[in-house]
Design a protein around this motif. Structure first.
Motif, PDB file in Angstrom:
ATOM      1  N   LYS A 137     -47.593  28.902   8.119  1.00  0.00           N
ATOM      2  CA  LYS A 137     -48.147  30.255   8.224  1.00  0.00           C
ATOM      3  C   LYS A 137     -49.649  30.252   7.915  1.00  0.00           C
ATOM      4  O   LYS A 137     -50.456  30.823   8.642  1.00  0.00           O
ATOM      5  CB  LYS A 137     -47.423  31.145   7.204  1.00  0.00           C
ATOM      6  N   GLU A 138     -49.965  29.575   6.828  1.00  0.00           N
ATOM      7  CA  GLU A 138     -51.374  29.491   6.410  1.00  0.00           C
ATOM      8  C   GLU A 138     -52.214  28.801   7.500  1.00  0.00           C
ATOM      9  O   GLU A 138     -53.318  29.237   7.819  1.00  0.00           O
ATOM     10  CB  GLU A 138     -51.439  28.683   5.107  1.00  0.00           C
ATOM     11  N   ALA A 139     -51.662  27.721   8.054  1.00  0.00           N
ATOM     12  CA  ALA A 139     -52.384  26.997   9.110  1.00  0.00           C
ATOM     13  C   ALA A 139     -52.652  27.950  10.275  1.00  0.00           C
ATOM     14  O   ALA A 139     -53.776  28.025  10.800  1.00  0.00           O
ATOM     15  CB  ALA A 139     -51.579  25.792   9.580  1.00  0.00           C
ATOM     16  N   THR A 140     -51.606  28.676  10.672  1.00  0.00           N
ATOM     17  CA  THR A 140     -51.744  29.597  11.805  1.00  0.00           C
ATOM     18  C   THR A 140     -52.834  30.627  11.501  1.00  0.00           C
ATOM     19  O   THR A 140     -53.669  30.931  12.364  1.00  0.00           O
ATOM     20  CB  THR A 140     -50.390  30.284  12.095  1.00  0.00           C
ATOM     21  N   ALA A 147     -43.232  27.265  14.841  1.00  0.00           N
ATOM     22  CA  ALA A 147     -44.638  27.011  15.206  1.00  0.00           C
ATOM     23  C   ALA A 147     -45.047  25.561  14.935  1.00  0.00           C
ATOM     24  O   ALA A 147     -46.204  25.192  15.199  1.00  0.00           O
ATOM     25  CB  ALA A 147     -45.550  27.965  14.438  1.00  0.00           C
ATOM     26  N   LEU A 148     -44.127  24.777  14.422  1.00  0.00           N
ATOM     27  CA  LEU A 148     -44.441  23.366  14.173  1.00  0.00           C
ATOM     28  C   LEU A 148     -44.908  22.724  15.482  1.00  0.00           C
ATOM     29  O   LEU A 148     -44.240  22.847  16.511  1.00  0.00           O
ATOM     30  CB  LEU A 148     -43.178  22.665  13.660  1.00  0.00           C
ATOM     31  N   ALA A 149     -46.061  22.030  15.419  1.00  0.00           N
ATOM     32  CA  ALA A 149     -46.675  21.621  16.697  1.00  0.00           C
ATOM     33  C   ALA A 149     -46.761  20.121  16.903  1.00  0.00           C
ATOM     34  O   ALA A 149     -47.268  19.666  17.944  1.00  0.00           O
ATOM     35  CB  ALA A 149     -48.075  22.227  16.792  1.00  0.00           C
ATOM     36  N   TYR A 150     -46.278  19.323  15.945  1.00  0.00           N
ATOM     37  CA  TYR A 150     -46.498  17.868  16.074  1.00  0.00           C
ATOM     38  C   TYR A 150     -45.581  17.159  15.092  1.00  0.00           C
ATOM     39  O   TYR A 150     -45.369  17.625  13.971  1.00  0.00           O
ATOM     40  CB  TYR A 150     -47.960  17.579  15.726  1.00  0.00           C
ATOM     41  N   GLY A 153     -42.362  26.043   0.341  1.00  0.00           N
ATOM     42  CA  GLY A 153     -41.856  25.352   1.529  1.00  0.00           C
ATOM     43  C   GLY A 153     -42.911  25.077   2.596  1.00  0.00           C
ATOM     44  O   GLY A 153     -44.069  25.498   2.495  1.00  0.00           O
ATOM     45  N   ILE A 154     -42.444  24.366   3.619  1.00  0.00           N
ATOM     46  CA  ILE A 154     -43.312  24.033   4.756  1.00  0.00           C
ATOM     47  C   ILE A 154     -43.729  25.320   5.475  1.00  0.00           C
ATOM     48  O   ILE A 154     -44.852  25.456   5.961  1.00  0.00           O
ATOM     49  CB  ILE A 154     -42.550  23.120   5.753  1.00  0.00           C
TER      50      ILE A 154
END
Ligand code: DGJ
Length: 734
Positions: A398-401, A471-474, A392-393
């Motif tokens: 999580k990985e991005a963070t 945490a989705l930012a955009y 999933g997204i």
């Protein structure tokens, strides 16, 4: 000496008192000046209480003299002066109307006379004037609303239509504004375009008869033409001289703007939602509010007018216009639909390696029974594709963070592919004619946003993304199809409401989204610039000007958008379109919100080093680009090199971008380019930045000159075939 602030208060008081004084002093003739810091629009009643627009332009020094204007116009049947402030039809007016109605009893005539006015001061800068007009023969009224932004010289005008007749009234035309401009000739600068060729300008003299700019595409309203335009009066305005009005509809569905030179050689301008196939049935007591028509005026040329609009947009219209933006890496052109979790995790690392703030996952992440592996399936089914993204997204966020970057995602929530679960489950949610073959645009159809259930569904797509991934930012909100075969199962007998209610439904969803997520950065995209208007931009932080990111093309496209929209709202991505070197591509993308859509791992060491250095420079300069004043120095249309600059409010720092646009023999800058907007008294160091590692600038590294010199003589950026783009940083030396 009174300060600018005090002056502003005084002027605001003049506005209020002049309404009062003129209203009391003369029972018959009412004068209503609608003033901003430099300009005035003056309305005046005639002896029969018809409201006329008698002046538009620079404010008079003696505001008492506004009352004298009407006398200067010949009041007779053959004067040819057709200056109604909101022209009704079916009675004494025989020219293009602002409003046309069929009353409940079937009568088609309308007269509108002045009844009252009210002014609300929203704050020191913003006022709302409402003028009520009524039909003496019918219980039918129109309120003309003028919201003025004093310091910015900007007005938003709209109308509110209401009646208390015994039954439904049909509105056949319903303009937002009807202006009357006086001038010795009018020159219209308008824009046409298509996919990958947005904002192509044309300027021509308006002759007698009606010139119309309109769209009937339903969605993607600006695909073939923008509602934004300029009118020069007396002679074509230049960047720094001349009288010019800028106008644009704040509306993302069908619009119509009529320009009619009247028999007295003045210009009638009527702007609003397009009434084509859009008769509206209005019940007694129901209010019909039009979207706003936006305008500003300058007698100091196109540059001044655009700076007014840009600062208004930053302060009042676009979301977080005075705030920050994220730099980003987008995966659209590096992967298209072909990716999986591993590939995306690599791209997250690339995002960090490149040194930008955010990774933006584009199209292709959703759909299972109908996977989105191409543009022919999946739209409508907003669940992660299990093959591509088994975790999933959430796991990507999580990985991005963990990698220290933010995560954004693409959606196209208004649309549906026939190859989708949604289409099969809710065929009645799709705009299509029941008895005709479906016609697709990019293999897709448009969802029926007139239906509140569909609005809930579309809002739910955005909402659940945020609920599942706080945490989705955009968000990148795309819209790739026009409305063919306009028919709504929801509207039943009111089919002619479709285009208007679609636009309203869309804004309902966007308003709900912003009420819950007020500041999250969101990009307004429509297969490029198919939807760039301030109606939608009030819900977005930025827009996507064009899929055409070939940097030479972008110099022109961004140049033209910049007349109406501030740099902070322009999403400019460095891609592999075209043959220009990385420096040229980055330099062009820097005049806005900078992003990348490239395979970072394919950059050479020198290219990656350059990007790192350029990102550092951008970090230093972004505040000036995003929030400063923009000055166009040399147009790409008439010169070998385009040149423009941004200056901060203290006039202590500036950045000048110069791009070679003509690659013929011996082209380049042969003479200095005069800078603008600096302080003549200050001394500035001019330094070239965005150089490849080890490269020396031909303009030297110790150029210190006064603002006076830089604005009167200028500086030669030495743009030539070997130096196709040059960025100059200008810093005050104390
Ligand atoms: C059209 C947009 O303009 C592109 O940037 C990209 O997002 C594609 N849609 C995805 O389908």
């Amino acid at each position: 000496m009174i300060t600018a602030y005090k002056k502003h208060i005084v002027s605001a008081l003049i506005l209020v008192s002049s309404l009062f004084i003129t209203g009391v002093a003369s029972a018959q003739i009412i004068t209503i000046p609608v003033e901003t810091q430099h300009n005035a629009l003056v309305l005046q009643t005639d002896a029969d209480k018809n409201l006329k627009m008698v002046y538009f332009g620079t404010r008079l020094s003696n505001t008492d003299e506004y009352t004298q204007i009407q006398k200067m116009y010949k009041q007779s049947d053959d004067s040819g002066v057709l200056n109604d402030a909101y022209t009704p039809s079916g009675s004494a007016n025989l020219v293009e109307p602002a409003i046309t109605v069929i009353h409940a009893d079937g009568n088609t005539s309308l007269n509108l006379v002045y009844v009252s006015q009210a002014i609300t001061k929203i704050d020191d800068d913003v006022s709302l004037l409402t003028i009520t007009l009524k039909d003496p023969a019918y219980d039918f009224e129109v309120k003309l609303c003028y919201k003025t932004f004093f310091k910015e010289d900007v007005t938003e005008q709209w109308s509110v239509i209401e009646h208390h007749e015994k039954g439904t009234v049909t509105l056949s035309k319903f303009a937002s504004a009807n202006l009357y401009l006086k001038g010795d000739g009018f020159w219209l600068k308008q824009y046409h375009g298509n996919w990958a060729s947005e904002m192509q300008p044309e300027e021509s003299k308006l002759m007698h008869g009606i010139k119309t700019i309109d769209t009937k595409l339903g969605t993607r309203a600006d695909l073939y033409t923008s509602s934004a335009f300029m009118i020069s009066m007396d002679k074509p305005a230049t960047e720094d001289e001349g009288k010019v009005l800028y106008g644009a509809m704040e509306w993302s569905a069908n619009f119509k703007e009529d320009f009619e030179v009247d028999p007295a050689n003045n210009l009638r301008l009527i702007a609003g939602m397009n009434n084509a196939a859009s008769e509206y049935h209005l019940k007694p007591g129901e209010e019909f509010t039009t979207p706003a028509f936006l305008y500003t005026y300058s007698d100091h040329g196109k540059g001044d007018a655009s700076r007014k609009l840009q600062s208004w947009a930053r302060k009042y219209k676009i979301v977080d216009g005075e705030g920050p933006r994220f730099t980003l890496l987008n995966n659209w052109e590096s992967t298209y639909f072909d990716f999986n979790e591993d590939k995306l995790k690599e791209l997250l690392k690339d995002t960090k390696n490149l040194g930008v703030d955010l990774f933006l996952l584009d199209d292709g992440w959703f759909g299972n029974k109908y996977p989105r592996n191409g543009d022919n399936a999946g739209l409508g089914d907003w669940q992660e594709n299990k093959k591509k993204l088994p975790n999933g997204i959430g796991s990507l966020v999580k990985e991005a963070t963990a990698d220290g970057v933010k995560f954004g995602i693409w959606i196209e929530p208004e649309m549906v592919n026939p190859a989708s679960d949604l289409y099969h489950k809710h065929p009645d949610w799709v705009i299509k004619q029941p008895n005709r073959p479906e016609k697709y645009f990019r293999n897709q159809l448009v969802l029926d946003l007139t239906n509140p259930k569909v609005q809930d569904y579309v809002f739910g797509i955005v909402d659940s993304l945020f609920i599942k991934n706080p945490a989705l930012a955009y968000i990148k909100w795309d819209c790739n199809a026009v409305i063919y075969n306009a028919y709504s199962s929801y509207l039943k007998k009111d089919q002619s409401h479709l285009y208007i209610d679609y636009g309203r439904g869309l804004y309902n969803v966007m308003a709900r989204m912003r009420a819950k997520y007020p500041k999250v950065p969101m990009m307004l995209c429509s297969g490029g610039g198919g939807r760039v208007d301030y109606g939608a931009l009030q819900y977005f932080t930025e827009y996507w000007p064009s899929d055409n990111t070939e940097p030479l093309e972008r110099v022109y496209i961004q140049w033209e958008y910049s007349y109406f929209f501030p740099a902070i709202a322009s999403s400019n991505h460095v891609t592999n379109w075209g043959k220009e070197p990385i420096k040229y591509r980055v330099d062009v993308a820097m005049m806005g919100r900078l992003g990348f859509d490239i395979v970072v791992s394919k950059l050479s060491g020198q290219e990656l080093d350059f990007c790192h250095q350029a990102l550092k420079n951008y970090d230093n300069l972004k505040d000036i680009i995003w929030h400063g004043d923009q000055y166009r120095l040399q147009s790409p249309w008439d010169n070998d090199a385009a040149s423009l600059m941004y200056v901060n409010s203290l006039r202590s720092q500036a950045v000048v971008f110069n791009y070679l646009v003509n690659k013929r023999y011996n082209s380049g800058t042969k003479v200095p380019i005069r800078l603008k907007g600096l302080d003549p008294q200050k001394k500035y160091q001019v330094k070239e930045i965005n150089l490849y590692a080890g490269a020396k600038s031909s303009i030297g590294d110790n150029l210190v000159l006064t603002g006076d010199f830089l604005m009167k003589v200028g500086v030669n950026p030495d743009v030539n075939e070997g130096r196709t783009s040059v960025v100059l940083q200008v810093d005050e030396v104390k």
